[in-house]
Design an enzyme around this catalytic site. Structure first.
Site, mmCIF file in Angstrom:
data_model
loop_
_atom_site.group_PDB
_atom_site.id
_atom_site.type_symbol
_atom_site.label_atom_id
_atom_site.label_comp_id
_atom_site.label_asym_id
_atom_site.label_seq_id
_atom_site.Cartn_x
_atom_site.Cartn_y
_atom_site.Cartn_z
ATOM 1 N N LYS A 14 42.809 -13.727 33.033
ATOM 2 C CA LYS A 14 43.196 -12.841 34.194
ATOM 3 C C LYS A 14 42.331 -14.041 35.489
ATOM 4 O O LYS A 14 42.788 -14.035 36.560
ATOM 5 C CB LYS A 14 42.273 -11.491 34.274
ATOM 6 C CG LYS A 14 43.222 -10.620 33.438
ATOM 7 C CD LYS A 14 42.399 -9.040 32.968
ATOM 8 C CE LYS A 14 43.274 -8.473 31.986
ATOM 9 N NZ LYS A 14 42.411 -7.081 31.569
ATOM 10 N N GLN B 187 37.066 -4.136 31.779
ATOM 11 C CA GLN B 187 37.527 -4.637 30.803
ATOM 12 C C GLN B 187 37.325 -3.630 29.506
ATOM 13 O O GLN B 187 35.868 -3.531 29.179
ATOM 14 C CB GLN B 187 37.222 -6.273 30.529
ATOM 15 C CG GLN B 187 37.930 -6.604 29.290
ATOM 16 C CD GLN B 187 39.422 -6.685 29.344
ATOM 17 O OE1 GLN B 187 39.931 -7.188 30.449
ATOM 18 N NE2 GLN B 187 40.071 -6.693 28.482
ATOM 19 N N ASP C 77 43.564 -1.238 38.283
ATOM 20 C CA ASP C 77 44.158 -0.920 36.834
ATOM 21 C C ASP C 77 44.792 0.488 37.004
ATOM 22 O O ASP C 77 45.473 0.673 35.761
ATOM 23 C CB ASP C 77 43.084 -1.100 35.839
ATOM 24 C CG ASP C 77 42.966 -2.165 34.845
ATOM 25 O OD1 ASP C 77 44.169 -2.556 34.828
ATOM 26 O OD2 ASP C 77 41.930 -2.612 34.233
#
Ligand code: NAD
Length: 284
Positions: free
Chosen positions: A52, A96, A119
């Site tokens: 990422k 994460q 997200d």
């Protein structure tokens, strides 16, 4: 059978995002910014965060990773997120997953400002997706929809069967397909006769994390198969949940693993972060 080439499409999207990031800089004097929170030393999580970060660099974004030890307190994670919520150089915040067992993941995800929730895991954005409103959509299922659209595959009226019902993959995939007017079935570990469902699929979306879960006897001729699973074999290869070699000849379209959904997920993260920057901190 035609391959759904996520690698090529992801590159195209990244180029577009990177161009728009330059335009954004011309008007605002700054670049889109992403903050990543990484707790612990899980090698897979570290690898994903590394990918990422590299993608942010390629697109000309600012990115920062807050690495925290396994035994960090929940309060310390919350404080860091609250700081990022207030930081004007940060447009997107990504936690994460998975987090260590002593951390309440739901609580942590709720601390992220919905306007920076790139997200799409905050209940605010989950609710907007469920009601068909604009918001942040989880990157993996969003990437799948982009891939279908690139190949002019319209889910409208199709029997779409999803294997896997997680908050990250299966449930948002179902919401997107329903919003696109498919007839949606969600299956999971407790589903009685998985094959009976998958055989009725015009489009099959598999995200269970089980190697070879879907064999040729479970797929009807002409089905569109999207393999979201990412698994590592004992000899170190990356494979999906679908037995590609036997299933592919029966399909009209199929994603390869790697090179299918995986690269699309990263491209959608960049696209969501750019969208957050362009929204100027507004919630949608
Ligand atoms: P998860 O473990 O949270 O959820 C798995 C889901 O699959 C659950 O709903 C479970 O009930 C179902 N399932 C498990 N075994 C099953 C079986 N035998 N039959 C039917 N259903 C079964 O996992 P997740 O985070 O949703 O990830 C799923 C897979 O997708 C993993 O392989 C993961 O690596 C992959 N993934 C890929 C991307 C990407 O970018 N391509 C992104 C996220 C996750």
């Amino acid at each position: 059978m035609q391959l759904l080439d996520g690698k090529t499409l992801a590159k195209k999207i990244e180029e577009k995002v990177s161009f728009e990031a330059k335009e954004f800089k011309k008007t605002t004097g700054r670049v889109p910014g992403l903050a990543v929170i990484l707790v612990g030393h899980d090698p897979a999580s570290q690898a994903y965060v590394g990918m990422k970060k590299k993608a942010c660099d390629r697109a000309g974004f600012y990115s920062v990773t807050h690495e925290m030890p396994d035994d960090i307190s929940q309060e310390a994670i919350i404080k860091t997120i609250e700081m990022m919520n207030l930081n004007p150089n940060i447009d997107g915040i990504l936690i994460q997953l998975p987090l260590p067992a002593h951390i309440d993941t739901t609580k942590i995800l709720e601390v992220v400002a919905p306007s920076k929730d790139v997200d799409g895991f905050h209940p605010f954005n989950v609710g907007r997706l469920a009601t068909g409103l604009d918001g942040f959509v989880p990157c993996t299922p969003l990437g799948v929809m982009e891939l279908l659209s690139e190949y002019s595959i319209d889910p409208k009226g199709k029997n779409a069967v999803i294997v896997g019902a997680s908050n990250i993959v299966g449930k948002p995939m179902a919401a997107l397909l329903l919003n696109a007017n498919a007839t949606v079935t969600i299956t999971h570990i407790h589903t009685k006769d998985l094959r009976a469902h998958t055989l009725g699929a015009d489009m099959l979306f598999v995200g269970a994390g089980v190697i070879n879960l879907i064999g040729e006897d479970m797929v009807s001729e002409g089905c569109v198969v999207v393999d979201i699973g990412i698994n590592r074999t004992e000899d170190g290869r990356l494979v999906g949940d679908v037995n590609f070699d036997t299933v592919a000849p029966k399909t009209s379209y199929i994603t390869p693993v790697p090179g299918g959904v995986g690269p699309m997920t990263i491209a959608m993260l960049l696209s969501n972060t750019l969208k957050a920057a362009q929204n100027h901190g507004e919630e949608v």
